[in-house]
Design a protein around this motif. Structure first.
Motif, PDB file in Angstrom:
ATOM      1  N   GLU A 158      73.360  56.199  39.797  1.00 16.30           N
ATOM      2  CA  GLU A 158      73.942  57.207  40.668  1.00 16.30           C
ATOM      3  C   GLU A 158      75.469  57.091  40.709  1.00 16.30           C
ATOM      4  O   GLU A 158      76.188  58.079  40.589  1.00 16.30           O
ATOM      5  N   ALA A 159      75.949  55.845  40.843  1.00 14.76           N
ATOM      6  CA  ALA A 159      77.401  55.640  40.914  1.00 14.76           C
ATOM      7  C   ALA A 159      78.049  56.077  39.602  1.00 14.76           C
ATOM      8  O   ALA A 159      79.121  56.697  39.589  1.00 14.76           O
ATOM      9  N   SER A 160      77.399  55.773  38.497  1.00 16.90           N
ATOM     10  CA  SER A 160      77.969  56.083  37.188  1.00 16.90           C
ATOM     11  C   SER A 160      77.956  57.589  36.928  1.00 16.90           C
ATOM     12  O   SER A 160      78.941  58.153  36.437  1.00 16.90           O
ATOM     13  N   ASN A 161      76.857  58.240  37.271  1.00 20.11           N
ATOM     14  CA  ASN A 161      76.774  59.692  37.076  1.00 20.11           C
ATOM     15  C   ASN A 161      77.838  60.421  37.891  1.00 20.11           C
ATOM     16  O   ASN A 161      78.348  61.454  37.480  1.00 20.11           O
ATOM     17  N   LYS A 162      78.167  59.854  39.055  1.00 22.03           N
ATOM     18  CA  LYS A 162      79.159  60.487  39.930  1.00 22.03           C
ATOM     19  C   LYS A 162      80.541  60.471  39.282  1.00 22.03           C
ATOM     20  O   LYS A 162      81.328  61.393  39.424  1.00 22.03           O
ATOM     21  N   ILE A 163      80.831  59.376  38.562  1.00 26.03           N
ATOM     22  CA  ILE A 163      82.169  59.218  37.983  1.00 26.03           C
ATOM     23  C   ILE A 163      82.352  60.090  36.744  1.00 26.03           C
ATOM     24  O   ILE A 163      83.405  60.641  36.497  1.00 26.03           O
ATOM     25  N   ASP A 164      81.269  60.223  35.964  1.00 24.30           N
ATOM     26  CA  ASP A 164      81.435  60.857  34.666  1.00 24.30           C
ATOM     27  C   ASP A 164      81.939  62.286  34.795  1.00 24.30           C
ATOM     28  O   ASP A 164      81.457  63.058  35.603  1.00 24.30           O
ATOM     29  N   SER A 165      82.950  62.609  33.979  1.00 27.27           N
ATOM     30  CA  SER A 165      83.655  63.879  34.167  1.00 27.27           C
ATOM     31  C   SER A 165      82.851  65.088  33.670  1.00 27.27           C
ATOM     32  O   SER A 165      83.013  66.184  34.184  1.00 27.27           O
ATOM     33  N   ASP A 166      81.945  64.895  32.690  1.00 25.99           N
ATOM     34  CA  ASP A 166      81.273  66.089  32.160  1.00 25.99           C
ATOM     35  C   ASP A 166      80.179  66.628  33.094  1.00 25.99           C
ATOM     36  O   ASP A 166      79.578  67.670  32.831  1.00 25.99           O
ATOM     37  N   GLY A 167      79.940  65.894  34.177  1.00 24.65           N
ATOM     38  CA  GLY A 167      79.040  66.418  35.208  1.00 24.65           C
ATOM     39  C   GLY A 167      77.563  66.355  34.866  1.00 24.65           C
ATOM     40  O   GLY A 167      76.724  66.710  35.676  1.00 24.65           O
ATOM     41  N   SER A 168      77.215  65.872  33.667  1.00 22.44           N
ATOM     42  CA  SER A 168      75.787  65.827  33.324  1.00 22.44           C
ATOM     43  C   SER A 168      75.147  64.595  33.970  1.00 22.44           C
ATOM     44  O   SER A 168      75.767  63.545  34.055  1.00 22.44           O
ATOM     45  N   GLU A 169      73.919  64.755  34.415  1.00 22.19           N
ATOM     46  CA  GLU A 169      73.210  63.630  35.036  1.00 22.19           C
ATOM     47  C   GLU A 169      72.405  62.924  33.954  1.00 22.19           C
ATOM     48  O   GLU A 169      71.769  63.577  33.141  1.00 22.19           O
ATOM     49  N   ARG A 170      72.446  61.610  33.955  1.00 23.23           N
ATOM     50  CA  ARG A 170      71.651  60.894  32.959  1.00 23.23           C
ATOM     51  C   ARG A 170      70.750  59.879  33.664  1.00 23.23           C
ATOM     52  O   ARG A 170      71.186  59.243  34.614  1.00 23.23           O
ATOM     53  N   ASP A 171      69.502  59.761  33.207  1.00 23.54           N
ATOM     54  CA  ASP A 171      68.597  58.756  33.768  1.00 23.54           C
ATOM     55  C   ASP A 171      68.649  57.523  32.878  1.00 23.54           C
ATOM     56  O   ASP A 171      68.371  57.609  31.680  1.00 23.54           O
ATOM     57  N   ILE A 172      68.972  56.393  33.455  1.00 21.26           N
ATOM     58  CA  ILE A 172      69.059  55.155  32.660  1.00 21.26           C
ATOM     59  C   ILE A 172      67.650  54.709  32.269  1.00 21.26           C
ATOM     60  O   ILE A 172      66.794  54.511  33.133  1.00 21.26           O
ATOM     61  N   PRO A 173      67.377  54.530  30.974  1.00 22.94           N
ATOM     62  CA  PRO A 173      66.041  54.051  30.576  1.00 22.94           C
ATOM     63  C   PRO A 173      65.807  52.602  31.017  1.00 22.94           C
ATOM     64  O   PRO A 173      66.730  51.788  30.976  1.00 22.94           O
ATOM     65  N   PHE A 174      64.588  52.325  31.429  1.00 25.13           N
ATOM     66  CA  PHE A 174      64.221  50.968  31.853  1.00 25.13           C
ATOM     67  C   PHE A 174      62.955  50.563  31.092  1.00 25.13           C
ATOM     68  O   PHE A 174      61.902  51.187  31.226  1.00 25.13           O
ATOM     69  N   ILE A 175      63.083  49.508  30.281  1.00 27.95           N
ATOM     70  CA  ILE A 175      61.976  49.044  29.446  1.00 27.95           C
ATOM     71  C   ILE A 175      61.478  47.712  30.000  1.00 27.95           C
ATOM     72  O   ILE A 175      62.298  46.853  30.336  1.00 27.95           O
ATOM     73  N   ILE A 176      60.191  47.560  30.059  1.00 35.56           N
ATOM     74  CA  ILE A 176      59.647  46.265  30.475  1.00 35.56           C
ATOM     75  C   ILE A 176      58.753  45.747  29.361  1.00 35.56           C
ATOM     76  O   ILE A 176      57.805  46.422  28.959  1.00 35.56           O
ATOM     77  N   MET A 177      59.089  44.563  28.833  1.00 37.44           N
ATOM     78  CA  MET A 177      58.187  43.957  27.848  1.00 37.44           C
ATOM     79  C   MET A 177      57.127  43.158  28.625  1.00 37.44           C
ATOM     80  O   MET A 177      57.467  42.286  29.436  1.00 37.44           O
ATOM     81  N   THR A 178      55.871  43.493  28.359  1.00 40.93           N
ATOM     82  CA  THR A 178      54.764  42.791  29.011  1.00 40.93           C
ATOM     83  C   THR A 178      53.954  42.080  27.929  1.00 40.93           C
ATOM     84  O   THR A 178      54.271  42.178  26.745  1.00 40.93           O
ATOM     85  N   SER A 179      52.908  41.389  28.352  1.00 45.54           N
ATOM     86  CA  SER A 179      51.984  40.768  27.396  1.00 45.54           C
ATOM     87  C   SER A 179      50.585  40.977  27.968  1.00 45.54           C
ATOM     88  O   SER A 179      50.440  41.501  29.081  1.00 45.54           O
ATOM     89  N   ASP A 180      49.570  40.525  27.245  1.00 48.74           N
ATOM     90  CA  ASP A 180      48.213  40.650  27.793  1.00 48.74           C
ATOM     91  C   ASP A 180      48.113  39.969  29.157  1.00 48.74           C
ATOM     92  O   ASP A 180      47.314  40.359  29.993  1.00 48.74           O
ATOM     93  N   ASP A 181      48.934  38.936  29.354  1.00 53.76           N
ATOM     94  CA  ASP A 181      48.888  38.202  30.630  1.00 53.76           C
ATOM     95  C   ASP A 181      49.468  39.008  31.791  1.00 53.76           C
ATOM     96  O   ASP A 181      49.152  38.741  32.945  1.00 53.76           O
ATOM     97  N   THR A 182      50.379  39.931  31.510  1.00 57.84           N
ATOM     98  CA  THR A 182      51.111  40.575  32.613  1.00 57.84           C
ATOM     99  C   THR A 182      50.994  42.105  32.633  1.00 57.84           C
ATOM    100  O   THR A 182      51.367  42.728  33.630  1.00 57.84           O
ATOM    101  N   HIS A 183      50.503  42.692  31.541  1.00 55.57           N
ATOM    102  CA  HIS A 183      50.615  44.149  31.390  1.00 55.57           C
ATOM    103  C   HIS A 183      49.966  44.948  32.523  1.00 55.57           C
ATOM    104  O   HIS A 183      50.627  45.737  33.201  1.00 55.57           O
TER     105      HIS A 183
END
Ligand code: GDU
Length: 598
Positions: A158-183
């Motif tokens: 949110e803070a970063s999107n507010k600063i950016d001058s081109d006004g476009s909103e971007r969603d930051i991707p969030f990846i989680i690596m799991t395993s059979d133990d945690t998935h």
């Protein structure tokens, strides 16, 4: 041979790969066609999975295993010919002009970043039965690690999107690596909590597969002793994150979308996001292809040291050297005392906390060459000094911080050192082991992890001008810790120091026995004297001022023994729980201006 009729052409290919790579023993006990056919097909399903989830397939795995096992047998040092020196990097001190500048730059860059959490490990050392990201980061609010990480990423977004001058909103991707133990447990935690406010489309889970175990120096794959149609498997390590990202196609997508950075982090460091904005700022200003976050490290402390290694043939690389290898390497390279503290009281080699910031373009180019394969190692436990047999099966392993090992010397590999109190407090050790840690060394337990949050928040507010009373020492689960005022806030209240300073003014003080939880965004602390417990929650459109003398009986801390099974596990592993005697609690759900006083 009689079983060939059972197999598809693909399965016959897999069988050939196994036979050509010294694995005929796998089929030795197979009965003729018609007996156990279902089990035989299940065996090939497993082989197909093991083959496709490893860069280069099973043939490459077996070949590397043979080489590494041969090296291990003759005791070859992987760092032969290399000598270590202290590399150059950035040292940041919290609150300095440079730190504040770097934080601001980091916020600008945040919308160009993707975050990757490696959370496939079960944390055997902690001995907790659940997944580690579900543990409370602190128990004042009960917010779990995963929620805190997601809220931090959203606050940065949110803070970063507010600063950016081109006004476009971007969603930051969030990846989680799991395993059979945690998935499944990770997915359940997200779904049960509506992804903690993140759009589900922003979150990707990548599951790592285990790798085949090895029975002997010829890299013969180990069969399950109870099932001759199943190969034993074990985790391959957090290094898998690179090949999974590569094969997911996400890197390409991110580049197309204009992203520039990939940030990797581990499951239980509750302080990490205090360090992210500034170190991302360092990556951007120094144009680092690889930036490792680091903290001052006591010589021989059990975290890796970031070192520059120069080979006799002229090659050099900046890389994490695991603590058990750094001391012998130094001794072998003309430093007879090995890994010792210098005049600062710390080892000259910064401690790797394994949070990496990679520049996306060069990262993708490199993975294009390697397929995401990371230099591996093997750690067999031999039966005796002849090193011919293992006590139990072994496997190859890899670590995400070994990514720079294949980079050309022209790659810009650096690091950013920050204060430990600000940046690093993992939860890795069970209470019993933590209590045995030599005095002065970090416990890395649930107790110390939670206390570190209160300490960091208290110190940050002190630096912002609040008189936070000094801590008291207390022994919890056999560990002596500093107990500071229990101060917590939501990431959206203040991600960077300059924002936090704007929220604090006048003469403020907080006593040691106090608890303060700020859950709203526009909450301002002005001329507040707090001696007790204060909990404030507010919607974004409510502007709330906390001030005046707020005094009540507050929340006390009661000791809990970790062996007391009548108490939930996530509480007893910290050695205390709160007794909520009295508090001032305000929830502001309407827009407007409000003042909270006693
Ligand atoms: N992990 C996986 N898959 C695995 C193994 C681990 O995703 O197969 C994840 C864990 O969930 C965790 C992270 O990797 O988030 C790190 O695992 P550990 O906490 O067990 O890591 P170690 O303590 O063994 O060591 C790592 C680095 C060290 C040092 C240390 C600092 O390897 O060099 O930096 O973290 O915390």
């Amino acid at each position: 041979h009689s079983n060939l009729g059972l197999l598809s052409p693909d399965q016959i290919e897999l069988a050939k790969i196994l036979l050509e790579n010294g694995q005929s023993h796998l089929f030795q006990q197979w009965p003729e066609l018609g007996v156990d056919d279902k089990e035989k097909l299940a065996f090939f399903d497993q082989i197909a999975r093991l083959n496709s989830s490893y860069p280069g397939g099973l043939a490459a795995y077996i070949k590397t295993a043979k080489e590494l096992l041969a090296d291990s047998k003759v005791g070859k040092n992987p760092y032969d010919g290399f000598s270590p020196s202290v590399p150059s990097g950035e040292n940041l001190t919290f609150g300095t002009d440079n730190f504040i500048e770097m934080e601001k730059r980091g916020v600008v860059e945040a919308r160009n970043a993707a975050f990757v959490l490696v959370a496939g490990g079960l944390g055997e050392r902690l001995g907790y039965n659940g997944i580690k990201v579900a543990l409370p980061r602190e128990t004042t609010t009960g917010t779990c690690f995963l929620q805190h990480y997601i809220e931090s990423i959203l606050a940065l977004q949110e803070a970063s999107n507010k600063i950016d001058s081109d006004g476009s909103e971007r969603d930051i991707p969030f990846i989680i690596m799991t395993s059979d133990d945690t998935h499944s447990r990770t997915l359940d935690l997200l779904e049960l909590n509506s992804y903690f406010g993140m759009k589900p489309t922003q979150v990707h889970l990548l599951k790592q597969e285990k790798v085949a175990c090895l029975d002997d120096n010829d890299a013969r794959l180990a069969l399950d002793p109870h099932n001759k149609y199943s190969i034993q498997t074990k985790p391959h390590g957090h290094g898998d994150v690179h090949s999974l990202l590569y094969s997911s196609g996400l890197l390409h997508k991110w580049l197309e979308a204009g992203l520039k950075w990939v940030l990797f982090f581990q499951d239980t460091n509750g302080l990490l996001f205090n360090a992210i904005p500034a170190s991302l700022g360092v990556s951007a200003t120094k144009q680092y292809h690889v930036n490792s976050l680091a903290v001052p490290r006591k010589a021989k402390e059990a975290i890796g040291g970031i070192s520059k290694l120069t080979h006799v043939d002229g090659r050099s690389m900046v890389i994490n050297v695991e603590y058990n290898q750094l001391d012998p390497l130094l001794r072998a390279s003309g430093f007879p005392d090995g890994d010792v503290n210098c005049e600062t009281g710390f080892s000259p080699f910064p401690g790797n906390i394994n949070q990496l910031i990679l520049e996306l373009g060069p990262y993708k180019d490199e993975l294009q060459k390697t397929g995401g394969a990371i230099k591996e190692f093997v750690n067999p436990k031999y039966k005796d000094s002849t090193k011919t047999a293992f006590k139990s099966s072994t496997r190859l392993e890899c670590m995400m911080q070994d990514y720079p090992k294949t980079l050309p010397p022209t790659a810009r590999v650096g690091f950013t050192v920050m204060d430990i109190w600000l940046a690093y407090a993992p939860v890795k050790n069970n209470p019993e082991d933590a209590a045995k840690v030599p005095k002065g060394n970090p416990y890395h337990s649930a107790t110390s992890g939670e206390m570190a949050i209160y300490r960091a928040n208290s110190l940050i507010l002190q630096k912002a001008g609040v008189k936070v009373e000094e801590p008291v020492k207390q022994v919890l689960n056999g560990q002596e810790v500093e107990v500071w005022s229990r101060i917590t806030w939501k990431p959206k209240w203040g991600m960077i120091f300059s924002d936090i300073k704007k929220k604090v003014s006048g003469n403020c003080e907080v006593s040691q026995r106090s608890t303060m939880a700020i859950k709203g965004r526009n909450v301002f602390i002005k001329d507040l004297s707090l001696d007790g417990a204060l909990i404030v929650d507010s919607i974004d459109d409510a502007e709330v001022k906390l001030g005046g003398l707020i005094k009540n009986n507050g929340w006390t801390m009661e000791s809990v023994d970790y062996k007391d099974t009548s108490v939930p596990e996530e509480i007893r592993i910290r050695g205390f729980r709160f007794n909520k005697v009295e508090q001032l609690e305000k929830k502001l759900t309407q827009p407007g201006k409000f003042s909270v006083e006693d």
